[in-house]
Write a protein that holds these residues in place. Structure first.
Motif, PDB file in Angstrom:
ATOM      1  N   PHE A  57      37.732 -18.210  -7.359  1.00  0.00           N
ATOM      2  CA  PHE A  57      36.527 -17.927  -8.141  1.00  0.00           C
ATOM      3  C   PHE A  57      36.749 -18.255  -9.623  1.00  0.00           C
ATOM      4  CE2 PHE A  57      35.634 -14.419  -4.830  1.00  0.00           C
ATOM      5  CZ  PHE A  57      35.062 -15.344  -3.966  1.00  0.00           C
ATOM      6  N   GLU A  58      37.958 -17.990 -10.116  1.00  0.00           N
ATOM      7  CA  GLU A  58      38.269 -18.337 -11.506  1.00  0.00           C
ATOM      8  C   GLU A  58      38.278 -19.856 -11.696  1.00  0.00           C
ATOM      9  OE1 GLU A  58      41.262 -15.954 -13.730  1.00  0.00           O
ATOM     10  OE2 GLU A  58      41.708 -15.099 -11.752  1.00  0.00           O
ATOM     11  N   LEU A  59      38.838 -20.572 -10.720  1.00  0.00           N
ATOM     12  CA  LEU A  59      38.825 -22.040 -10.782  1.00  0.00           C
ATOM     13  C   LEU A  59      37.395 -22.565 -10.856  1.00  0.00           C
ATOM     14  CD1 LEU A  59      41.541 -23.084  -8.158  1.00  0.00           C
ATOM     15  CD2 LEU A  59      41.523 -23.716 -10.570  1.00  0.00           C
ATOM     16  N   LEU A  60      36.537 -21.954 -10.078  1.00  0.00           N
ATOM     17  CA  LEU A  60      35.136 -22.369 -10.065  1.00  0.00           C
ATOM     18  C   LEU A  60      34.515 -22.238 -11.442  1.00  0.00           C
ATOM     19  CD1 LEU A  60      32.708 -23.238  -8.312  1.00  0.00           C
ATOM     20  CD2 LEU A  60      32.266 -20.798  -7.902  1.00  0.00           C
ATOM     21  N   GLU A  61      34.842 -21.157 -12.160  1.00  0.00           N
ATOM     22  CA  GLU A  61      34.285 -20.933 -13.486  1.00  0.00           C
ATOM     23  C   GLU A  61      34.888 -21.890 -14.517  1.00  0.00           C
ATOM     24  OE1 GLU A  61      31.750 -18.943 -14.209  1.00  0.00           O
ATOM     25  OE2 GLU A  61      31.629 -18.433 -12.086  1.00  0.00           O
ATOM     26  N   VAL A  62      36.204 -22.027 -14.510  1.00  0.00           N
ATOM     27  CA  VAL A  62      36.869 -22.843 -15.526  1.00  0.00           C
ATOM     28  C   VAL A  62      36.575 -24.323 -15.320  1.00  0.00           C
ATOM     29  CG1 VAL A  62      39.086 -23.468 -16.555  1.00  0.00           C
ATOM     30  CG2 VAL A  62      38.695 -21.122 -15.789  1.00  0.00           C
ATOM     31  N   ALA A  63      36.527 -24.757 -14.057  1.00  0.00           N
ATOM     32  CA  ALA A  63      36.312 -26.174 -13.760  1.00  0.00           C
ATOM     33  C   ALA A  63      34.848 -26.582 -13.868  1.00  0.00           C
ATOM     34  CB  ALA A  63      36.828 -26.501 -12.359  1.00  0.00           C
ATOM     35  N   GLY A  64      33.983 -25.635 -14.159  1.00  0.00           N
ATOM     36  CA  GLY A  64      32.565 -25.925 -14.201  1.00  0.00           C
ATOM     37  C   GLY A  64      32.111 -26.683 -15.434  1.00  0.00           C
ATOM     38  N   ARG A  65      33.032 -26.944 -16.372  1.00  0.00           N
ATOM     39  CA  ARG A  65      32.672 -27.699 -17.573  1.00  0.00           C
ATOM     40  C   ARG A  65      32.180 -29.081 -17.195  1.00  0.00           C
ATOM     41  NH1 ARG A  65      37.127 -29.286 -21.842  1.00  0.00           N
ATOM     42  NH2 ARG A  65      36.423 -31.365 -21.341  1.00  0.00           N
ATOM     43  N   ALA A  66      31.011 -29.439 -17.646  1.00  0.00           N
ATOM     44  CA  ALA A  66      30.324 -30.636 -17.172  1.00  0.00           C
ATOM     45  C   ALA A  66      31.126 -31.920 -17.397  1.00  0.00           C
ATOM     46  CB  ALA A  66      28.957 -30.745 -17.842  1.00  0.00           C
ATOM     47  N   ASP A  67      31.814 -32.031 -18.530  1.00  0.00           N
ATOM     48  CA  ASP A  67      32.479 -33.296 -18.877  1.00  0.00           C
ATOM     49  C   ASP A  67      33.951 -33.334 -18.492  1.00  0.00           C
ATOM     50  OD1 ASP A  67      33.160 -31.317 -20.637  1.00  0.00           O
ATOM     51  OD2 ASP A  67      33.013 -32.552 -22.438  1.00  0.00           O
TER      52      ASP A  67
END
Length: 263
Positions: A57-67
């Motif tokens: 779930f943390e990966l999902l949040e951190v990796a969500g940066r669009a660029d």
């Protein structure tokens, strides 16, 4: 700030990494999360597999940066072009160079193959998102809150591991790409020995292009560096950790090694 332990001829050395920009901060955070997930997914226990799910779930949040994906692809291409200059250089191993180029090209191709928003397949999983929404509540994943999760946790460890690996697998191109970039970043600098007089060290950087600084000292030395930096100046204040009170400023000189890293 990220730290790591390595062995040297003089004993165990602890290294602290301080990124100078948000881009490198994000890569270091993702690296830490991937390392944690990779370790705990190989364990057998339900508690360890719960940690993997929380890390996912943390990966999902951190990796969500669009660029993020495009940043990695562009950096890999830049490094590929840099390495191509060394073709036919007699001082460079052609085999090692070809291996590095192949690794970069494979990582970039895999990243290009990632379609859609990062981790969207997880967001579309109502069961996982139900666990995620409860996980932010202290004690929110008790069996009476999430009976289906309680049931899943009682399945055989191999069943849980297979599911966890399937949820982690789509993130692997991201992990492989950032691993190459961070390896190149860490290997880009030259180590220098420095002394912080009475625990304080300052260096003017003159607007240079450093993206990260690495500070290493012997683990037996009872000091922790508190680092603040920008492209113009670096300040390090060494403290003696006190786990019951505020850290005390070091009163003696502190020997340490420093590396400025830049891609």
């Amino acid at each position: 700030m990220r730290f790591s332990l390595i062995f040297s001829s003089g004993g165990l050395v602890i290294t602290y990494e301080y990124p100078f920009n948000e881009r490198i901060r994000t890569l270091l955070r993702l690296e830490d999360l991937f390392d944690k997930a990779s370790y705990f997914v190989e364990q057998e226990g339900t508690r360890e597999h719960h940690v993997v799910l929380l890390t996912l779930f943390e990966l999902l949040e951190v990796a969500g940066r669009a660029d993020l994906k495009m940043d990695l692809i562009q950096e890999l291409e830049r490094q590929r072009q840099t390495l191509l200059v060394f073709r036919n250089n007699p001082e460079i191993s052609e085999e090692a160079l070809s291996g590095a180029l192949y690794e970069i090209e494979q990582a970039a191709t895999a990243l290009l193959g990632m379609t859609g928003k990062m981790g969207q397949y997880l967001r579309d999983n109502d069961w996982l998102m139900g666990i995620k929404s409860r996980a932010v509540i202290p004690g929110g994943v008790c069996q009476f809150d999430l009976p289906t999760y309680h049931y899943w946790m009682h399945q055989d460890s191999a069943v849980r591991r297979e599911a966890l690996l399937s949820w982690l697998k789509p993130f692997m191109p991201l992990r492989n790409g950032l691993a190459i970039v961070l390896r190149l970043l860490r290997g880009s600098g030259r180590m220098e020995h420095q002394v912080a007089e009475r625990g304080a060290f300052q260096m003017m950087l003159g607007g240079g292009g450093a993206q990260m600084v690495r500070v290493s000292l012997e683990l037996h030395e009872p000091y922790v560096p508190e680092i603040s930096a920008n492209k113009y100046a670096l300040n390090i204040r060494f403290t003696c950790p006190d786990y019951d009170h505020r850290p005390r400023h070091a009163e003696s000189d502190v020997d340490f090694d420093i590396v400025f890293c830049n891609l």
